[in-house]
Design a protein around this motif. Structure first.
Motif, PDB file in Angstrom:
ATOM      1  N   ALA A  23      -4.032  -2.946  -1.854  1.00 17.78           N
ATOM      2  CA  ALA A  23      -3.696  -1.608  -1.368  1.00 17.78           C
ATOM      3  C   ALA A  23      -3.956  -1.560   0.139  1.00 17.78           C
ATOM      4  N   HIS A  24      -2.919  -1.229   0.898  1.00 17.72           N
ATOM      5  CA  HIS A  24      -2.993  -1.229   2.362  1.00 17.72           C
ATOM      6  C   HIS A  24      -3.420   0.155   2.839  1.00 17.72           C
ATOM      7  N   ARG A  25      -4.620   0.232   3.347  1.00 19.16           N
ATOM      8  CA  ARG A  25      -5.238   1.515   3.748  1.00 19.16           C
ATOM      9  C   ARG A  25      -5.401   2.431   2.537  1.00 19.16           C
ATOM     10  N   GLY A  26      -5.677   1.818   1.368  1.00 16.14           N
ATOM     11  CA  GLY A  26      -5.756   2.571   0.114  1.00 16.14           C
ATOM     12  C   GLY A  26      -4.355   2.790  -0.439  1.00 16.14           C
ATOM     13  N   GLN A  50      -8.572  -3.985  -1.552  1.00 21.94           N
ATOM     14  CA  GLN A  50      -8.089  -2.904  -0.701  1.00 21.94           C
ATOM     15  C   GLN A  50      -8.342  -3.259   0.759  1.00 21.94           C
ATOM     16  N   GLU A  51      -7.288  -3.178   1.552  1.00 22.26           N
ATOM     17  CA  GLU A  51      -7.398  -3.396   2.991  1.00 22.26           C
ATOM     18  C   GLU A  51      -7.633  -2.052   3.672  1.00 22.26           C
ATOM     19  N   PHE A  52      -8.481  -2.044   4.689  1.00 18.55           N
ATOM     20  CA  PHE A  52      -8.651  -0.827   5.497  1.00 18.55           C
ATOM     21  C   PHE A  52      -9.184  -1.203   6.871  1.00 18.55           C
ATOM     22  N   MET A  65     -10.444   4.023  10.325  1.00 15.22           N
ATOM     23  CA  MET A  65      -9.282   4.590  11.026  1.00 15.22           C
ATOM     24  C   MET A  65      -8.474   3.457  11.623  1.00 15.22           C
ATOM     25  N   HIS A  66      -7.155   3.629  11.624  1.00 11.10           N
ATOM     26  CA  HIS A  66      -6.299   2.584  12.175  1.00 11.10           C
ATOM     27  C   HIS A  66      -6.080   2.732  13.674  1.00 11.10           C
ATOM     28  N   ASP A  67      -5.683   3.937  14.102  1.00 12.54           N
ATOM     29  CA  ASP A  67      -5.269   4.102  15.509  1.00 12.54           C
ATOM     30  C   ASP A  67      -6.484   4.260  16.420  1.00 12.54           C
ATOM     31  N   ILE A 130     -11.999  -5.703   4.872  1.00  7.07           N
ATOM     32  CA  ILE A 130     -12.337  -4.860   6.021  1.00  7.07           C
ATOM     33  C   ILE A 130     -11.696  -5.414   7.278  1.00  7.07           C
ATOM     34  N   GLU A 131     -10.797  -4.652   7.879  1.00  5.52           N
ATOM     35  CA  GLU A 131     -10.231  -5.114   9.145  1.00  5.52           C
ATOM     36  C   GLU A 131     -11.033  -4.572  10.311  1.00  5.52           C
ATOM     37  N   HIS A 132     -11.738  -5.497  10.984  1.00  3.73           N
ATOM     38  CA  HIS A 132     -12.453  -5.133  12.211  1.00  3.73           C
ATOM     39  C   HIS A 132     -11.443  -4.808  13.296  1.00  3.73           C
ATOM     40  N   LYS A 133     -11.601  -3.625  13.867  1.00  2.80           N
ATOM     41  CA  LYS A 133     -10.798  -3.301  15.052  1.00  2.80           C
ATOM     42  C   LYS A 133     -11.719  -3.190  16.262  1.00  2.80           C
ATOM     43  N   THR A 134     -12.787  -2.411  16.133  1.00  4.64           N
ATOM     44  CA  THR A 134     -13.801  -2.371  17.198  1.00  4.64           C
ATOM     45  C   THR A 134     -15.174  -2.350  16.539  1.00  4.64           C
ATOM     46  N   VAL A 155     -14.360  -9.818   5.586  1.00  5.76           N
ATOM     47  CA  VAL A 155     -14.168  -9.240   6.921  1.00  5.76           C
ATOM     48  C   VAL A 155     -13.084 -10.042   7.632  1.00  5.76           C
ATOM     49  N   GLN A 156     -12.105  -9.330   8.196  1.00  3.91           N
ATOM     50  CA  GLN A 156     -10.987  -9.997   8.864  1.00  3.91           C
ATOM     51  C   GLN A 156     -10.755  -9.348  10.227  1.00  3.91           C
ATOM     52  N   SER A 157     -10.080 -10.103  11.096  1.00  2.00           N
ATOM     53  CA  SER A 157      -9.764  -9.548  12.421  1.00  2.00           C
ATOM     54  C   SER A 157      -8.659 -10.356  13.070  1.00  2.00           C
ATOM     55  N   PHE A 158      -7.889  -9.664  13.952  1.00  9.54           N
ATOM     56  CA  PHE A 158      -6.972 -10.387  14.839  1.00  9.54           C
ATOM     57  C   PHE A 158      -7.762 -11.104  15.935  1.00  9.54           C
ATOM     58  N   ASP A 159      -9.014 -10.711  16.122  1.00  8.19           N
ATOM     59  CA  ASP A 159      -9.894 -11.330  17.121  1.00  8.19           C
ATOM     60  C   ASP A 159     -10.644 -12.472  16.420  1.00  8.19           C
ATOM     61  N   VAL A 203      -5.855 -16.729   5.266  1.00  5.99           N
ATOM     62  CA  VAL A 203      -5.024 -16.440   6.434  1.00  5.99           C
ATOM     63  C   VAL A 203      -4.170 -15.239   6.073  1.00  5.99           C
ATOM     64  N   HIS A 204      -4.259 -14.190   6.864  1.00  6.16           N
ATOM     65  CA  HIS A 204      -3.564 -12.940   6.570  1.00  6.16           C
ATOM     66  C   HIS A 204      -2.505 -12.748   7.646  1.00  6.16           C
ATOM     67  N   TRP A 205      -1.228 -12.781   7.247  1.00  7.34           N
ATOM     68  CA  TRP A 205      -0.139 -12.863   8.222  1.00  7.34           C
ATOM     69  C   TRP A 205       0.934 -11.839   7.890  1.00  7.34           C
ATOM     70  N   THR A 227      -0.585 -11.330   2.878  1.00 11.36           N
ATOM     71  CA  THR A 227       0.447 -10.854   3.804  1.00 11.36           C
ATOM     72  C   THR A 227       0.433  -9.335   3.931  1.00 11.36           C
ATOM     73  N   TYR A 228       1.000  -8.855   5.053  1.00 12.32           N
ATOM     74  CA  TYR A 228       1.210  -7.426   5.280  1.00 12.32           C
ATOM     75  C   TYR A 228       2.602  -7.213   5.821  1.00 12.32           C
ATOM     76  N   THR A 229       3.215  -6.109   5.571  1.00 19.87           N
ATOM     77  CA  THR A 229       2.996  -5.085   4.544  1.00 19.87           C
ATOM     78  C   THR A 229       4.327  -4.942   3.826  1.00 19.87           C
TER      79      THR A 229
HETATM   80  O1  G3P Z   1      -4.629  -5.870   7.761  1.00 21.08           O
HETATM   81  C1  G3P Z   1      -3.275  -6.098   7.672  1.00 21.08           C
HETATM   82  C2  G3P Z   1      -2.447  -5.249   8.591  1.00 21.08           C
HETATM   83  O2  G3P Z   1      -2.689  -3.923   8.329  1.00 21.08           O
HETATM   84  C3  G3P Z   1      -2.695  -5.615  10.021  1.00 21.08           C
HETATM   85  O3  G3P Z   1      -2.006  -4.839  10.939  1.00 21.08           O
HETATM   86  O4  G3P Z   1      -1.605  -3.076  12.595  1.00 21.08           O
HETATM   87  O5  G3P Z   1      -2.574  -2.475  10.423  1.00 21.08           O
HETATM   88  O6  G3P Z   1      -3.927  -3.682  12.059  1.00 21.08           O
HETATM   89  P1  G3P Z   1      -2.547  -3.474  11.537  1.00 21.08           P
END
Ligand code: G3P
Length: 263
Positions: A23-26, A50-52, A65-67, A130-134, A155-159, A203-205, A227-229
Motif C-alpha cells: 500500500a503506497h502511503r496507505g 505499507q510504504e509511507f 508526509m510526502h511533500d 519507511i521512506e526517509h525524506k528528512t 527503512v529506505q531512501s533515495f539518499d 532495490v525499490h525502483w 516497484t512504485y507506483t
Molecule cells: O517509496 C516509493 C515512492 O513513493 C518513491 O517516490 O516521490 O513518493 O518519494 P516518492
C-alpha cells in the motif's frame, strides 16, 4: 556486508502468487495519503507491507508526509499562510492541522501522524516500509527503538548515504535503496554493488523504468525487487511477468483482487 534479514525472508515467502501488494502511503486511493485512516484501511485489507513518507518537523518530531510544503495535504494555507514548509513548522503547529479535508469531508479532522503512531497502527500485521525524506539517522533509530520496531520495519531512501549510515549504526535494521537517483538512472551492476555495500536487501525502483534484465540482475545480487507506483491491471500483470517481488499501489484493494499476494 550481509544484506540478509528475517523480514526479507518473510517477504520472499509471501511472493508465491505474484508480487506482494504494497500500500503506497496507505490505502491512498480511498483515504487521505499518509494518515492513520489510510494505514488502518490498508492493514485491514490484509496487505503485507505499507510504504509511507517520513520527515522531521523543525523541532525534531518525525511525522508522515510526502511533500516539503504543507499546502497540498493539510489546511496549513489557511492556518499558517500559503507556502508553509513542514521543516519550518513545530510539532505543536503540525498537530493542529487538518490532514483530511483536502481529500473529502468524511475525513475532516484527520491529523498528520507521527512515525510512532503510524508504526503502532501497522504493526504487527504489516511491514512498515519507511521512506526517509528528512531527519537524522539517529532520530530514526531512536524512534524505532522506542516503538520496539527495530526488527520489524524496513527503512529506505533515495539518499543511499543515509541508508549506509543508518545500517552501519544498526546492523539489525532492514534497509532498501530507492531509485532512480541522479547518479544511477538504472540499477546497473555498479549501482547494485553500492546498494549491497550499503546493506540493502531490496532495490525499490520506478516500475516502468525496469527491464527483465534489471530484475534478473537484482535477483542475482540476492536482493528483492520492489516497484512504485502501479494502479492498473496491465501494470500488475506486467510486474508479475517480469518477476517483481513487491509492487506499490495507491489502490491495494484492486491490486489484491487482481491476484497480488496478501498476508
Ligand atoms: O517509496 C516509493 C515512492 O513513493 C518513491 O517516490 O516521490 O513518493 O518519494 P516518492
Amino acid at each position: 556486508m550481509t544484506t540478509s534479514h528475517p523480514l526479507f525472508d518473510r517477504l520472499r515467502a509471501a511472493t508465491g502468487g505474484g508480487p506482494i501488494v504494497v500500500a503506497h502511503r496507505g490505502d491512498s486511493m480511498h483515504h487521505p495519503e499518509n494518515t492513520l485512516a489510510a494505514f488502518a484501511a490498508a492493514r485491514d485489507l490484509g496487505v503485507v507491507m505499507q510504504e509511507f513518507d517520513v520527515q522531521t518537523t523543525r523541532d525534531g518530531v518525525l511525522v508522515c508526509m510526502h511533500d516539503e510544503s504543507l499546502d497540498r495535504t493539510t489546511d496549513a494555507c489557511q492556518r499558517l499562510g500559503p507556502g508553509a514548509l513542514l521543516a519550518h513548522a513545530t510539532w505543536a503547529e503540525v498537530q493542529r492541522l487538518d490532514a483530511g479535508s483536502w481529500f473529502d469531508q468524511q475525513h475532516a479532522g484527520e491529523r498528520v501522524p507521527t512515525l510512532a503512531t503510524a508504526l503502532a497502527t501497522m504493526l504487527p500485521r504489516c511491514v512498515p516500509l519507511i521512506e526517509h525524506k528528512t531527519g537524522t539517522e539517529v532520530a530514526y533509530l531512536d524512534a524505532l527503538r522506542s516503538a520496539g520496531a527495530m526488527q520489524a520495519c524496513i527503512v529506505q531512501s533515495f539518499d543511499w548515504q543515509f541508508v549506509t549510515t543508518v545500517r552501519s549504526l544498526c546492523p539489525d535494521l532492514a534497509v532498501a535503496v530507492l531509485g532512480p537517483t541522479d547518479r544511477f538512472r538504472t540499477p546497473s551492476s555498479e549501482a547494485l554493488a553500492i546498494a549491497k555495500q550499503s546493506g540493502a536487501g531490496m532495490v525499490h525502483w520506478q516500475a516502468n523504468a525496469l527491464t527483465r534484465r534489471d530484475v534478473e540482475r537484482i535477483h542475482a545480487a540476492d536482493m528483492l525487487v520492489c516497484t512504485y507506483t502501479t494502479d492498473d491491471e496491465l501494470g500488475w500483470a506486467g510486474g508479475k511477468a517480469l518477476g517483481f517481488d513487491a509492487m506499490c499501489t495507491n489502490d491495494p484493494a484492486a491490486a489484491l483482487r487482481s491476484g497480488g499476494g496478501s498476508s
